[in-house]
Design an enzyme around this catalytic site. Structure first.
Site, PDB file in Angstrom:
ATOM      1  N   GLU A  80      -4.526   6.858   0.164  1.00 48.68           N
ATOM      2  CA  GLU A  80      -4.083   6.945  -1.231  1.00 48.68           C
ATOM      3  C   GLU A  80      -4.253   5.615  -1.957  1.00 48.68           C
ATOM      4  OE1 GLU A  80      -0.939   9.386   1.158  1.00 48.68           O
ATOM      5  OE2 GLU A  80      -2.312   7.725   1.536  1.00 48.68           O
TER       6      GLU A  80
ATOM      7  N   CYS B 149       3.036   4.884  -0.681  1.00 48.66           N
ATOM      8  CA  CYS B 149       2.023   5.582  -1.463  1.00 48.66           C
ATOM      9  C   CYS B 149       2.653   6.393  -2.595  1.00 48.66           C
ATOM     10  CB  CYS B 149       1.193   6.479  -0.556  1.00 48.66           C
ATOM     11  SG  CYS B 149       0.200   5.524   0.628  1.00 48.66           S
TER      12      CYS B 149
END
Length: 155
Positions: A58, A89
């Site tokens: 991510e 994330c």
């Protein structure tokens, strides 16, 4: 619940997870799609190869898209990722103002999008991220399980 476009984008994320596995990284892949449906960035885990605990799929994708667009705000975008985002994330997604996150497999140990924590949807944030989980979950879960099983057998 999921559109054919969602499935196609998640399959791209699965392809990225295979690239991660090919270099002996935990097989997590992600793609970021613009509001108009264009691919902004694709990537996979690189924590081991980069010796960087922040190099999750991510984060790699958010960095690449931000640099390509010249802006850290990724308004209207959708992230497709093969594993539920962790706390790090999830907060990066909030700060980047991503509109929507679609993940495949839930993470029963560190998931921060509803499994263990629901950090991404905390109403105290100044931005709300829509979250949907479970798209191609079985396929992603099997890939992760097989990867860790092979790792345990090698040690």
């Amino acid at each position: 619940m999921f559109s054919p476009e969602d499935e196609a984008h998640m399959q791209r994320a699965m392809d990225q997870a295979m690239k991660a596995e090919a270099i002996d990284e935990v097989p997590v892949g992600a793609v970021l799609i613009s509001e108009s449906g264009a691919l902004l960035a694709a990537g996979h885990n690189r924590t081991i190869s980069h010796s960087d605990p922040c190099a999750h799929a991510e984060i790699e994708v958010l960095r690449a898209a931000g640099q390509a667009l010249g802006n850290y705000r990724l308004l209207g975008s959708t992230l497709y990722v093969t594993l539920e985002p962790c706390a790090m994330c999830a907060m990066a997604l909030v700060h980047a103002r991503v509109k929507r996150v679609v993940y495949a497999a839930s993470d029963p140990k560190t998931g921060a999008c509803g499994s263990v924590f629901n950090l991404i949807s905390d109403p105290r944030h100044n931005h709300t991220v829509e979250v949907q989980g479970g798209l191609l979950a079985e396929q992603a879960g099997q890939q992760l399980s097989a990867y860790f099983k092979r790792k345990r057998q090698r040690t």
